[in-house]
Motif scaffolding. Structure first.
Motif, PDB file in Angstrom:
ATOM      1  N   LEU A   1      18.417  -5.857 -11.241  1.00 37.07           N
ATOM      2  CA  LEU A   1      19.459  -5.975 -12.266  1.00 37.07           C
ATOM      3  C   LEU A   1      19.819  -7.438 -12.483  1.00 37.07           C
ATOM      4  CD1 LEU A   1      21.905  -3.061 -11.379  1.00 37.07           C
ATOM      5  CD2 LEU A   1      20.432  -3.209 -13.371  1.00 37.07           C
TER       6      LEU A   1
ATOM      7  N   ALA B   1      12.794  -2.984 -16.415  1.00 33.52           N
ATOM      8  CA  ALA B   1      13.502  -1.729 -16.685  1.00 33.52           C
ATOM      9  C   ALA B   1      12.601  -0.539 -16.367  1.00 33.52           C
ATOM     10  CB  ALA B   1      13.942  -1.692 -18.146  1.00 33.52           C
TER      11      ALA B   1
ATOM     12  N   LEU C   1      13.163   2.353 -13.645  1.00 31.20           N
ATOM     13  CA  LEU C   1      13.152   3.761 -14.040  1.00 31.20           C
ATOM     14  C   LEU C   1      12.254   4.585 -13.118  1.00 31.20           C
ATOM     15  CD1 LEU C   1      14.039   5.785 -16.289  1.00 31.20           C
ATOM     16  CD2 LEU C   1      11.950   5.180 -17.506  1.00 31.20           C
TER      17      LEU C   1
ATOM     18  N   PHE D   1      28.830  13.390 -20.771  1.00 32.18           N
ATOM     19  CA  PHE D   1      27.753  14.333 -20.460  1.00 32.18           C
ATOM     20  C   PHE D   1      28.094  15.144 -19.216  1.00 32.18           C
ATOM     21  CE2 PHE D   1      25.849  11.042 -23.006  1.00 32.18           C
ATOM     22  CZ  PHE D   1      24.972  11.724 -23.838  1.00 32.18           C
TER      23      PHE D   1
ATOM     24  N   ILE E   1      22.547  10.209 -27.337  1.00 34.39           N
ATOM     25  CA  ILE E   1      23.586   9.357 -26.738  1.00 34.39           C
ATOM     26  C   ILE E   1      24.443   8.745 -27.853  1.00 34.39           C
ATOM     27  CG2 ILE E   1      23.987   7.254 -25.381  1.00 34.39           C
ATOM     28  CD1 ILE E   1      21.371   7.918 -23.852  1.00 34.39           C
TER      29      ILE E   1
ATOM     30  N   LYS F   1      32.210   0.986 -24.330  1.00 27.06           N
ATOM     31  CA  LYS F   1      31.101   1.585 -23.582  1.00 27.06           C
ATOM     32  C   LYS F   1      30.324   0.547 -22.770  1.00 27.06           C
ATOM     33  CE  LYS F   1      31.817   5.738 -24.894  1.00 27.06           C
ATOM     34  NZ  LYS F   1      32.308   6.702 -23.905  1.00 27.06           N
TER      35      LYS F   1
ATOM     36  N   ARG G   1      30.592  -0.203 -19.762  1.00 27.39           N
ATOM     37  CA  ARG G   1      30.206   0.360 -18.467  1.00 27.39           C
ATOM     38  C   ARG G   1      28.999   1.296 -18.619  1.00 27.39           C
ATOM     39  NH1 ARG G   1      33.648   4.310 -14.699  1.00 27.39           N
ATOM     40  NH2 ARG G   1      32.521   5.700 -16.082  1.00 27.39           N
ATOM     41  N   ASP G   2      29.013   2.085 -19.700  1.00 28.90           N
ATOM     42  CA  ASP G   2      27.873   2.980 -19.943  1.00 28.90           C
ATOM     43  C   ASP G   2      26.589   2.184 -20.171  1.00 28.90           C
ATOM     44  OD1 ASP G   2      29.857   4.806 -19.858  1.00 28.90           O
ATOM     45  OD2 ASP G   2      29.324   5.849 -21.722  1.00 28.90           O
TER      46      ASP G   2
ATOM     47  N   ILE H   1      25.332   1.248 -16.914  1.00 25.92           N
ATOM     48  CA  ILE H   1      24.736   2.421 -16.257  1.00 25.92           C
ATOM     49  C   ILE H   1      23.327   2.664 -16.799  1.00 25.92           C
ATOM     50  CG2 ILE H   1      24.900   4.930 -15.946  1.00 25.92           C
ATOM     51  CD1 ILE H   1      27.970   4.610 -16.270  1.00 25.92           C
ATOM     52  N   LEU H   2      23.235   2.660 -18.117  1.00 30.36           N
ATOM     53  CA  LEU H   2      21.927   2.940 -18.728  1.00 30.36           C
ATOM     54  C   LEU H   2      20.906   1.892 -18.321  1.00 30.36           C
ATOM     55  CD1 LEU H   2      23.125   4.031 -22.290  1.00 30.36           C
ATOM     56  CD2 LEU H   2      22.134   5.494 -20.538  1.00 30.36           C
ATOM     57  N   LYS H   3      21.332   0.625 -18.256  1.00 29.38           N
ATOM     58  CA  LYS H   3      20.396  -0.425 -17.837  1.00 29.38           C
ATOM     59  C   LYS H   3      19.980  -0.220 -16.382  1.00 29.38           C
ATOM     60  CE  LYS H   3      20.995  -4.255 -20.952  1.00 29.38           C
ATOM     61  NZ  LYS H   3      21.282  -5.680 -21.103  1.00 29.38           N
ATOM     62  N   SER H   4      20.941   0.180 -15.538  1.00 30.92           N
ATOM     63  CA  SER H   4      20.598   0.396 -14.122  1.00 30.92           C
ATOM     64  C   SER H   4      19.664   1.594 -13.968  1.00 30.92           C
ATOM     65  CB  SER H   4      21.869   0.591 -13.291  1.00 30.92           C
ATOM     66  OG  SER H   4      22.427   1.862 -13.561  1.00 30.92           O
ATOM     67  N   LEU H   5      19.750   2.538 -14.927  1.00 28.72           N
ATOM     68  CA  LEU H   5      18.867   3.705 -14.861  1.00 28.72           C
ATOM     69  C   LEU H   5      17.454   3.365 -15.330  1.00 28.72           C
ATOM     70  CD1 LEU H   5      21.109   6.592 -16.264  1.00 28.72           C
ATOM     71  CD2 LEU H   5      20.513   6.129 -13.894  1.00 28.72           C
ATOM     72  N   GLY H   6      17.304   2.250 -16.027  1.00 28.22           N
ATOM     73  CA  GLY H   6      15.967   1.857 -16.474  1.00 28.22           C
ATOM     74  C   GLY H   6      15.809   1.844 -17.980  1.00 28.22           C
ATOM     75  N   PHE H   7      16.924   1.851 -18.709  1.00 28.74           N
ATOM     76  CA  PHE H   7      16.829   1.733 -20.167  1.00 28.74           C
ATOM     77  C   PHE H   7      16.664   0.249 -20.510  1.00 28.74           C
ATOM     78  CE2 PHE H   7      18.126   5.802 -22.226  1.00 28.74           C
ATOM     79  CZ  PHE H   7      18.263   6.555 -21.071  1.00 28.74           C
ATOM     80  N   PRO H   8      15.583  -0.128 -21.224  1.00 26.45           N
ATOM     81  CA  PRO H   8      15.403  -1.539 -21.577  1.00 26.45           C
ATOM     82  C   PRO H   8      16.381  -1.977 -22.674  1.00 26.45           C
ATOM     83  CG  PRO H   8      13.639  -0.228 -22.521  1.00 26.45           C
ATOM     84  CD  PRO H   8      14.471   0.703 -21.695  1.00 26.45           C
ATOM     85  N   GLU H   9      16.431  -3.288 -22.899  1.00 33.85           N
ATOM     86  CA  GLU H   9      17.387  -3.849 -23.878  1.00 33.85           C
ATOM     87  C   GLU H   9      17.213  -3.238 -25.263  1.00 33.85           C
ATOM     88  OE1 GLU H   9      17.303  -8.082 -23.980  1.00 33.85           O
ATOM     89  OE2 GLU H   9      18.066  -8.292 -21.943  1.00 33.85           O
TER      90      GLU H   9
ATOM     91  N   ASP I   1      16.243  -0.351 -26.097  1.00 38.83           N
ATOM     92  CA  ASP I   1      16.804   1.010 -26.167  1.00 38.83           C
ATOM     93  C   ASP I   1      18.313   0.948 -26.395  1.00 38.83           C
ATOM     94  OD1 ASP I   1      14.488   2.321 -25.873  1.00 38.83           O
ATOM     95  OD2 ASP I   1      14.838   3.087 -23.845  1.00 38.83           O
TER      96      ASP I   1
ATOM     97  N   PRO J   1      24.410  -6.314 -16.943  1.00 40.56           N
ATOM     98  CA  PRO J   1      24.962  -5.154 -16.226  1.00 40.56           C
ATOM     99  C   PRO J   1      25.707  -5.552 -14.957  1.00 40.56           C
ATOM    100  CG  PRO J   1      22.567  -5.210 -16.055  1.00 40.56           C
ATOM    101  CD  PRO J   1      22.951  -6.246 -17.050  1.00 40.56           C
TER     102      PRO J   1
END
Lengths: 237, 412
Positions: A65, A89, A93, A109, B7, B305, B307-308, B311-319, B321, B404
Motif C-alpha cells: 500500500l 494492485a 488482489l 453492502f 458500487i 467515501k 475510507r471506502d 478499502i477498495l485499494k487495499s483489496l486490490g482495486f487499481p487506480e 477502477d 490509502p
C-alpha cells in the motif's frame, strides 16, 4: 535475527531487504529503517513494539500500500520495486488479504457482499462459486446467521470476523492484520484470534499481525519486535 | 465493469436526495434544450415551408449577370470607345414559348410565364399603385399558392375572362370595389384598360394584399405595350434540392439570369445557420450548469467515501477502477437525467404544439410550430452525458490519487 527465525529458502513467501521508509518533511521522519527478514509459508508472526515504532508502517509496506524509500520487498520471489501501481494492485488482489483494526467493511453492502467483492474483482470463480465460497468462509467463522446483515447491524467481533472472511476470499498466501483485535473486548478478541489461528493451521496461510497485546503475541509462533523503526529482535517462541 | 457499476450505483443510491436534485438539474437542462430546439427548428421549417411555398424554386429573369458586350468588342481585341451608350432595347425574355419548350425537355416540374409591371388602379375616383402580374392562370396555379389564398371568386376565371383581374382583398377594401366591379388600370406609358374583378385573395402579407394584382398575360402585354414578351419564368421543381443545378443549367441554356430559391435567400440561410449555432451554445451552457450539480455530488461522495476508496485499494482495486467508479457515478446521474429530460422535452414540445394563438394581424400563426426530431434528443443527451462525464471525471481523478495509507492512518 536468530537462526530459528530463518525459514527454509524453498518456502520463503515474503522477504524484505534493508527496507526503509522516510516521510519527506521539513525534518524528514524515519518510520522504518533497514528492516530485513524472511517469512515462510504457514507462519503466524506478531509484529510488536511500542507506539510509533513503525509497526503499522512496516505492515503497509509489506502490503504494497506504501512504497519504501529504500530497500526491496519480494513476494513469492517476485521483486516489487519496479511494478506499476496496477501490477501491485493485482498482486494484492491475488496474494494478500488485509484485516485492519477497525473492520473497514463497505457499509452499504451486506456481510456476504463484502466477502464476495474481492472474488468478483478477481473473477476466477463463477458467481455461484463465489457465493458458495463466501457463505462457507462466513459459516466457518460462525457467521452463518448474519450473511445478509450490513456492518451496522453486526457487533464489533462479528464485523472483524467478516473482515477476516473477506481477507480470505481469494485464498491469499499472506494475511496482514493491523491490530485486528485492538478495538474488541476480550471475548471478541479470543474469537477473532482463534479464527486466525485456525486459518494458519487449516489453510496453510501466513499471517503477519501487528499487535499491542503481549498475551496474544506470546501465543504466536514468531515475534518481530521493533523499536524506533528498527528490528530489536526476531525470534521463534 | 458490472462490479464497478454496482458500487457506483450503491453510492449514489445512498445519497438519494442529492442524486434526485442533480438528476433533475440534468433533466431540466435536457428537457428545455429539446423543447427549445424543437420550437426553433419548427419555426425555421415553418418559415422555410411558407417561403418555398410562396416563391418559385427557380426564377429566370429578363436580365444578365454581367452587361452584354458591345458588338465591336467581339471583333476587335483592343479598341477604345468614347461616348458609347448601350443599345436601347425592349427588355424582356423573347420567344417565351420556345424558351419554355426547351426547358420542358429536361426540367422535372411545373413552369409559368409572367410579365410583371407597374400600373395605377383607379376606381370611384381613388388611385392605387399596383404591381400587375400577367399570367397564364393554369400554369400560375401550378407554381404558386395563389389558389389557396383565394377568398372570393376564382383564379381560373382569368382563363375565361380576357380582361379579368384578381387583386388583394385589402386593395379592394381600400378602393371600395367588390367582386364583379370594373376598374381601370393605367400603365406608366399612359395606356389605360378596363378590367373586371373576378377574384380576391388574402396572403397575409400586407404589401401583397394591398399592392398586387393578377390579370391574363395577353391583357397585361397589351397594357404594358410589350407584345409576345415576358420578364419571368417561374419554375416549381419536383425535387427542391436540384434548384441550384437547374438554375445554373437554365442560365447557360437561355442566357438569362436564373436564380434558385437558395441564392435568392442566401442571407436568410446564413441567419438560420448563425441562429442554430447560438441555440446549441445556449443548450450547451444549460448542460454545463447541470454538470456543476453532478460535480458537486460526486465531489461530496469522494470526500465521504475516502475510507471506502482506501478499502477498495487495499483489496486490490487499481487506480483506474477507482476512477471509473466515480466517473460512472457522474454518468449514471447523466443517463438518468438524459432519460428523464427526454421525456420532459417530449412532454413540453407536445404541450407547446397544442397552444393556439388567435391573431388578428396580417401574419397568421394559429399554433406554435414544433418540429419533433430524434436528432434534438440525441444531441441534448450526448451533451448531457459529456457534461456528466467531465463533472464525474474531475473528482474521480482526485479519488484515484488518494493515498490509502493516509486515509487508514486518519481513520485509526
Amino acid at each position: 535475527m536468530s537462526l530459528a527465525s530463518i525459514p527454509d529458502p524453498n518456502s520463503v513467501l515474503l522477504e524484505t531487504r534493508n527496507l526503509t521508509r522516510i516521510l519527506p518533511a521539513v525534518v524528514p521522519v524515519t518510520l522504518v529503517e533497514d528492516v530485513s527478514f524472511q517469512v515462510g509459508q504457514s507462519e503466524f508472526i506478531a509484529i510488536t513494539g511500542p507506539s510509533g515504532s513503525g509497526k503499522s508502517s512496516l505492515l503497509y509496506l509489506l502490503g504494497l500500500l506504501d512504497r519504501p524509500t529504500r530497500g526491496r520487498i519480494f513476494i513469492d520471489g517476485l521483486e516489487t520495486e519496479n511494478l506499476s501501481s496496477t501490477d501491485l494492485a493485482q498482486l494484492r488482489l491475488q496474494k494478500i488479504g488485509f484485516v485492519f483494526q477497525f473492520h473497514f467493511l463497505l457499509p452499504e453492502f451486506t456481510a456476504l457482499d463484502n466477502v464476495m467483492i474481492p472474488m468478483q474483482k478477481l473473477g476466477k470463480l463463477t458467481s455461484g462459486e463465489q457465493r458458495d465460497r463466501a457463505e462457507g468462509l462466513l459459516s466457518d467463522l460462525g457467521l452463518e446467521d448474519f450473511l445478509h446483515r450490513r456492518p451496522a447491524q453486526l457487533s464489533g467481533g462479528q464485523r472483524q470476523r467478516v473482515a477476516v472472511a473477506r481477507a480470505l476470499a481469494n485464498a491469499p498466501d499472506l494475511i496482514l492484520a493491523d491490530e485486528p483485535t485492538g478495538s474488541l473486548d476480550s471475548k471478541a478478541t479470543e474469537q477473532v484470534f482463534e479464527s486466525l489461528q485456525k486459518i494458519v493451521e487449516t489453510q496453510k496461510t501466513t499471517i503477519v499481525a501487528v499487535t499491542h497485546d503481549m498475551d496474544l503475541a506470546a501465543r504466536m509462533e514468531r515475534r518481530i519486535h521493533l523499536v524506533d523503526g528498527r528490528i530489536d529482535y526476531d525470534r521463534k517462541q | 465493469m458490472v462490479l464497478l457499476l454496482r458500487i457506483a450505483s450503491t453510492h449514489i443510491r445512498n445519497r438519494m436526495r442529492q442524486t434526485v436534485v442533480s438528476t433533475l438539474g440534468v433533466a431540466l437542462g435536457v428537457g428545455f434544450s429539446v423543447a427549445m430546439a424543437s420550437l426553433m427548428e419548427g419555426s425555421q421549417r415553418d418559415f422555410m415551408a411558407t417561403l418555398i411555398d410562396a416563391i418559385p424554386h427557380v426564377e429566370i429573369l429578363d436580365e444578365q449577370r454581367s452587361p452584354a458586350e458591345q458588338p465591336a468588342s467581339l471583333v476587335y481585341d483592343a479598341v477604345a470607345y468614347s461616348g458609347l451608350r448601350p443599345k436601347e432595347d425592349l427588355r424582356g425574355i423573347r420567344n417565351p414559348v420556345e424558351a419554355l419548350a426547351s426547358l420542358r425537355d429536361w426540367v422535372d416540374g411545373n413552369m409559368a410565364q409572367r410579365l410583371t409591371g407597374q400600373a395605377v388602379l383607379r376606381y370611384s375616383g381613388q388611385d392605387l399603385g399596383m404591381t400587375l402580374i400577367g399570367v397564364v392562370p393554369r400554369s400560375e396555379l401550378a407554381v404558386s399558392k395563389i389558389g389557396k389564398d383565394m377568398r372570393s371568386g376564382s383564379f381560373r376565371d382569368l382563363d375565361v375572362t380576357s380582361n379579368g383581374l384578381v387583386l388583394g382583398n385589402k386593395a379592394a377594401t381600400r378602393l371600395g370595389a367588390e367582386l364583379g366591379d370594373t376598374v381601370t388600370l393605367t400603365s406608366a406609358n399612359g395606356v389605360a384598360k378596363r378590367f373586371k374583378i373576378v377574384g380576391m385573395f388574402h396572403t397575409g402579407v400586407t404589401s401583397s394584399d394591398e399592392g398586387l394584382a393578377y390579370a391574363p398575360l395577353k391583357a397585361v402585354q397589351i397594357l404594358l405595350e410589350k407584345p409576345d414578351v415576358i420578364n419571368t419564368i417561374a419554375i416549381k421543381l419536383a425535387d427542391i434540392g436540384l434548384a441550384n443545378d437547374v438554375a445554373a443549367r437554365a442560365e447557360r441554356q437561355l442566357g438569362y439570369k436564373a436564380v434558385s430559391w437558395e441564392e435568392a435567400n442566401e442571407g436568410l440561410m446564413e441567419a438560420f445557420f448563425v441562429r442554430n449555432i447560438i441555440m446549441y451554445t445556449v443548450v450547451g451552457a444549460i448542460l454545463v450548469v447541470a454538470g456543476f450539480g453532478i460535480f458537486n455530488i460526486v465531489s461530496t461522495i469522494v470526500h465521504e467515501k475516502a475510507r471506502d476508496i482506501a478499502i477498495l485499494k487495499s483489496l486490490g482495486f487499481p487506480e483506474h477502477d477507482i476512477q471509473q467508479i466515480f466517473v460512472l457515478e457522474g454518468l449514471v446521474i447523466g443517463v438518468l437525467g438524459a432519460i428523464a429530460g427526454s421525456i420532459l422535452g417530449f412532454a413540453l414540445s407536445s404541450y407547446l404544439a397544442t397552444i393556439r394563438f388567435e391573431f388578428t394581424t396580417d401574419v397568421e400563426m394559429t399554433q406554435l410550430p414544433i418540429h419533433f426530431s430524434s436528432l434534438h434528443y440525441v444531441i441534448a443527451c450526448l451533451l448531457a452525458l459529456f457534461s456528466s462525464g467531465i463533472a464525474g471525471f474531475i473528482p474521480a481523478r482526485k479519488a484515484a490519487r488518494l493515498n490509502p495509507v493516509d486515509i487508514i492512518r486518519g481513520a485509526t
